[in-house]
Design an enzyme around this catalytic site. Structure first.
Site, short mmCIF file in Angstrom:
data_model
loop_
_atom_site.label_atom_id
_atom_site.label_comp_id
_atom_site.label_asym_id
_atom_site.label_seq_id
_atom_site.Cartn_x
_atom_site.Cartn_y
_atom_site.Cartn_z
N CYS A 216 -6.43 4.65 2.06
CA CYS A 216 -6.05 3.36 1.46
C CYS A 216 -7.27 2.54 1.07
O CYS A 216 -7.19 1.65 0.24
CB CYS A 216 -5.15 2.58 2.41
SG CYS A 216 -5.93 2.25 3.98
N GLN B 237 0.84 -1.19 0.00
CA GLN B 237 0.00 0.00 0.00
C GLN B 237 0.88 1.26 0.00
O GLN B 237 0.68 2.18 -0.79
CB GLN B 237 -0.91 -0.01 1.24
CG GLN B 237 -1.80 1.20 1.36
CD GLN B 237 -2.91 1.22 0.32
OE1 GLN B 237 -3.63 0.25 0.17
NE2 GLN B 237 -3.03 2.31 -0.43
N1 CP Z 1 -6.15 -1.01 0.85
C1 CP Z 1 -6.25 -2.34 0.89
O1 CP Z 1 -5.31 -3.07 1.16
O2 CP Z 1 -7.50 -2.81 0.59
P1 CP Z 1 -8.02 -4.31 0.72
O3 CP Z 1 -8.16 -4.60 2.18
O4 CP Z 1 -9.32 -4.30 -0.01
O5 CP Z 1 -7.01 -5.22 0.07
N1 NVA Z 2 -5.60 -0.51 8.78
C1 NVA Z 2 -6.51 -1.25 7.95
C2 NVA Z 2 -6.05 -1.25 6.53
C3 NVA Z 2 -6.95 -1.97 5.56
C4 NVA Z 2 -6.41 -2.00 4.17
C5 NVA Z 2 -6.63 -2.66 8.47
O1 NVA Z 2 -5.60 -3.25 8.86
O2 NVA Z 2 -7.75 -3.18 8.53
#
Ligand code: CP
Ligand code: NVA
Length: 301
Positions: A255, A123
């Site tokens: 994200c 990411q």
């Molecule tokens: N941003 C991200 O990693 O999204 P997902 O959880 O959908 O993979």
């Molecule tokens: N911080 C979040 C990011 C998801 C892409 C999680 O770990 O759920």
């Protein structure tokens, strides 16, 4: 990754994205197979890795941890040893970061972290690509991450300082990034003439920011803390009032997935300064570059 490796990766992505019509027909990874272990749900990471392998003529196998023998007690080490006999690369999304370390220790093929409770490096790499793509030089920017000092914050801050940038991380008290990660980021910042500021004040971070970035207040695995976190994070919402303090051309990043109405309002995420869909698209381009560099050890397609 070293700062030089990150720069090399960013250059590769730029070329790949420019030539995306070619990359879609590339045979760069013909015959290569990626095994993808997921202990947690995913939309972007899973689909971008699968599409990346497909467009480069390789194959990805989605392996839900619930349907592997892991679920019945086979060890991570044994899983790593066996998968290494079948696939060319493993990517894994795990709860505990130790599981990634264990996989990497026992696998004889490369292992990519597709998110752990500690880091989300793919990411962050896509994010610094998005920032440099849209704002040209990352070095002269104020990047404000406002929210939870979580996996995304850790990886973003590391990637920014390794790119010689300046990041402020504003979290509520008690939700700061991990101490050892702050130490590591500061060490990297010193080496790269970069800067990290940590604060509990979202207003000072948003002020004159070129980029405002946020993430969910309760990450996967923290669902039972959701209610308490709603209360603790209430001053950290990215809304029009906060965005007004930043530069006019501020870039709003997330994200995703977003919890609209919690960490970010509809008005901001759907507003003219939001780049979240381009940001999500870049996950695909960066995965392609990563896979090519890891599996082919070259950049040409
Ligand atoms: N941003 C991200 O990693 O999204 P997902 O959880 O959908 O993979
Ligand atoms: N911080 C979040 C990011 C998801 C892409 C999680 O770990 O759920």
């Amino acid at each position: 990754l070293s700062p030089e490796e990150i720069q090399y990766l960013l250059q590769t992505v730029q070329t790949l994205k420019r030539k995306s019509h070619l990359a879609k027909q590339s045979v760069a990874l013909k015959g290569k197979v990626l095994g993808m272990i997921f202990q947690k749900p995913s939309t972007r990471t899973r689909v971008s890795f699968e599409v990346a392998m497909y467009q480069l003529s390789g194959q990805a196998i989605y392996l839900s941890a619930n349907e592997l023998q892991l679920k019945r007690g086979e060890t991570i080490a044994d899983t790593a040893r066996v998968l290494s006999r079948y696939v060319d690369c493993i990517t894994a999304r795990v709860y505990s970061h130790n599981d990634i370390l264990e996989l990497a220790k026992y696998a004889t093929v490369p292992v990519i972290n597709a998110l752990s409770d500690y880091e989300h490096p793919c990411q962050a790499l896509a994010d610094i690509f998005t920032i440099s793509e849209k704002k040209k030089n990352i070095k002269n920017l104020k990047i404000a991450y406002i929210g939870d000092g979580n996996n995304v914050a850790h990886s973003l801050a590391l990637a920014v300082v390794k790119s010689a940038g300046y990041i402020e991380v504003a979290t509520p008290k008690g939700y700061e990034m991990k101490k050892e990660v702050i130490e590591l980021i500061n060490k990297e910042a010193e080496k790269n003439k970069a800067r990290l500021i940590t604060t509990n004040n979202p207003v000072s971070s948003a002020k004159d920011a070129d980029v405002i970035y946020t993430d969910v207040w309760a990450s996967m695995g923290q669902e039972n803390e959701h209610k308490k976190r709603l209360q603790d994070f209430k001053d950290f919402q990215i809304n029009s009032e906060l965005v007004k303090l930043s530069k006019k051309d501020v870039m709003i990043m997330h994200c995703l997935p977003a919890h609209r109405g919690e960490e970010i309002t509809d008005e901001v995420i759907d507003g003219p300064n939001s780049v979240v869909w381009d940001q999500a698209e870049n996950r695909l381009h960066i995965q392609k570059a990563l896979l090519m560099l890891i599996l082919m050890k070259k950049t040409s397609i």
